[in-house]
Write a protein that holds these residues in place. Structure first.
Motif, PDB file in Angstrom:
ATOM      1  N   THR A  73    -112.919   3.037  31.268  1.00 25.72           N
ATOM      2  CA  THR A  73    -112.401   2.719  29.940  1.00 25.72           C
ATOM      3  C   THR A  73    -113.506   2.801  28.903  1.00 25.72           C
ATOM      4  O   THR A  73    -113.308   2.465  27.756  1.00 25.72           O
ATOM      5  N   THR A  74    -114.696   3.266  29.317  1.00 26.42           N
ATOM      6  CA  THR A  74    -115.823   3.400  28.412  1.00 26.42           C
ATOM      7  C   THR A  74    -115.554   4.543  27.440  1.00 26.42           C
ATOM      8  O   THR A  74    -115.157   5.627  27.861  1.00 26.42           O
ATOM      9  N   PRO A  75    -115.789   4.348  26.148  1.00 23.59           N
ATOM     10  CA  PRO A  75    -115.603   5.458  25.204  1.00 23.59           C
ATOM     11  C   PRO A  75    -116.532   6.619  25.537  1.00 23.59           C
ATOM     12  O   PRO A  75    -117.646   6.411  26.005  1.00 23.59           O
ATOM     13  N   ASP A  76    -116.075   7.836  25.273  1.00 25.38           N
ATOM     14  CA  ASP A  76    -116.848   9.031  25.602  1.00 25.38           C
ATOM     15  C   ASP A  76    -118.236   9.027  24.985  1.00 25.38           C
ATOM     16  O   ASP A  76    -119.186   9.524  25.567  1.00 25.38           O
ATOM     17  N   SER A  77    -118.388   8.451  23.782  1.00 25.52           N
ATOM     18  CA  SER A  77    -119.677   8.480  23.100  1.00 25.52           C
ATOM     19  C   SER A  77    -120.744   7.692  23.851  1.00 25.52           C
ATOM     20  O   SER A  77    -121.926   7.915  23.650  1.00 25.52           O
ATOM     21  N   SER A  78    -120.357   6.751  24.731  1.00 27.24           N
ATOM     22  CA  SER A  78    -121.345   5.973  25.458  1.00 27.24           C
ATOM     23  C   SER A  78    -121.570   6.507  26.874  1.00 27.24           C
ATOM     24  O   SER A  78    -122.358   5.944  27.622  1.00 27.24           O
ATOM     25  N   LEU A  79    -120.859   7.574  27.240  1.00 25.65           N
ATOM     26  CA  LEU A  79    -121.073   8.157  28.567  1.00 25.65           C
ATOM     27  C   LEU A  79    -122.444   8.805  28.628  1.00 25.65           C
ATOM     28  O   LEU A  79    -122.939   9.359  27.650  1.00 25.65           O
ATOM     29  N   CYS A  80    -123.050   8.750  29.777  1.00 25.45           N
ATOM     30  CA  CYS A  80    -124.370   9.338  29.971  1.00 25.45           C
ATOM     31  C   CYS A  80    -124.275  10.855  29.858  1.00 25.45           C
ATOM     32  O   CYS A  80    -123.359  11.470  30.433  1.00 25.45           O
ATOM     33  N   PRO A  81    -125.202  11.485  29.148  1.00 29.19           N
ATOM     34  CA  PRO A  81    -125.175  12.942  29.006  1.00 29.19           C
ATOM     35  C   PRO A  81    -125.320  13.704  30.323  1.00 29.19           C
ATOM     36  O   PRO A  81    -124.960  14.875  30.408  1.00 29.19           O
ATOM     37  N   CYS A  82    -125.812  13.042  31.382  1.00 26.16           N
ATOM     38  CA  CYS A  82    -126.065  13.734  32.647  1.00 26.16           C
ATOM     39  C   CYS A  82    -124.795  14.130  33.384  1.00 26.16           C
ATOM     40  O   CYS A  82    -124.844  14.864  34.363  1.00 26.16           O
ATOM     41  N   GLY A  83    -123.639  13.633  32.932  1.00 26.81           N
ATOM     42  CA  GLY A  83    -122.381  14.023  33.554  1.00 26.81           C
ATOM     43  C   GLY A  83    -121.980  13.188  34.747  1.00 26.81           C
ATOM     44  O   GLY A  83    -121.041  13.536  35.460  1.00 26.81           O
ATOM     45  N   SER A  84    -122.637  12.073  34.962  1.00 19.28           N
ATOM     46  CA  SER A  84    -122.301  11.219  36.105  1.00 19.28           C
ATOM     47  C   SER A  84    -120.952  10.537  35.937  1.00 19.28           C
ATOM     48  O   SER A  84    -120.366  10.077  36.913  1.00 19.28           O
ATOM     49  N   GLY A  85    -120.480  10.436  34.701  1.00 17.28           N
ATOM     50  CA  GLY A  85    -119.246   9.712  34.422  1.00 17.28           C
ATOM     51  C   GLY A  85    -119.489   8.233  34.167  1.00 17.28           C
ATOM     52  O   GLY A  85    -118.565   7.492  33.857  1.00 17.28           O
TER      53      GLY A  85
END
Length: 169
Positions: free
Chosen positions: A3-15
């Protein structure tokens, strides 16, 4: 599903959220695995964290680190994603490991990718990037049997190979 907003997702693509993934490594926590360090190095390019890029190198490589070059490379690209393709060793109890990865980015409106098999080792108990694993070329194998001296020449002349294309000058 997160439920984390996309803007706070890690850029590495781990999800994972940045603060639960590469964030702690960028501020000094040791990476638990070679793959985690690889992910954090990609994230450092995406987030323009040049100190982490330098700190995650071997002591010898740090002497040659160019902040200017790292900045130019990181800022010339829009970082689109990281794919970890394969890991060999590099676990929490290993001393060495490799991570084959694909970094996707956009430069001057053109989609590009960087493929690498990166080597990592522990230095003073922490994972560091040691360089690129040089790929050995696969041996060339004949698709057809070798032409014998007395076989017909493959050029179709009707002559024996030794009298046609098999002559040595």
């Amino acid at each position: 599903m997160s439920t984390t907003p996309d803007s706070s997702l890690c850029p590495c693509g781990s999800g994972l959220a940045f603060d639960a993934c590469c964030g702690p490594i960028l501020v000094g926590a040791p990476a638990p695995t070679a793959a985690a360090l690889m992910r954090s190095r990609y994230t450092a390019y995406a987030k323009r964290d040049y100190k982490h890029l330098e700190n995650s190198l071997t002591a010898e490589q740090k002497a040659d680190f160019s902040l200017k070059d790292a900045r130019e490379w990181a800022e010339s690209a829009e970082w689109l994603g990281l794919d970890i393709l394969e890991t060999t060793a590099g676990g929490e109890t290993d001393q060495q490991g490799t991570v084959r990865f694909r970094a996707r980015f956009l430069i001057n409106g053109e989609n590009r990718e960087h493929l690498e098999n990166a080597a990592f080792a522990r230095e003073d108990g922490r994972w560091v990037y040691t360089g690129v694993v040089e790929e050995k070329a696969a041996p060339v194998r004949r698709a057809e049997p070798k032409v014998g001296r007395n076989d017909p020449c493959p050029c179709g002349s009707g002559k024996k190979y030794k009298k046609c294309h098999g002559t040595t000058a």
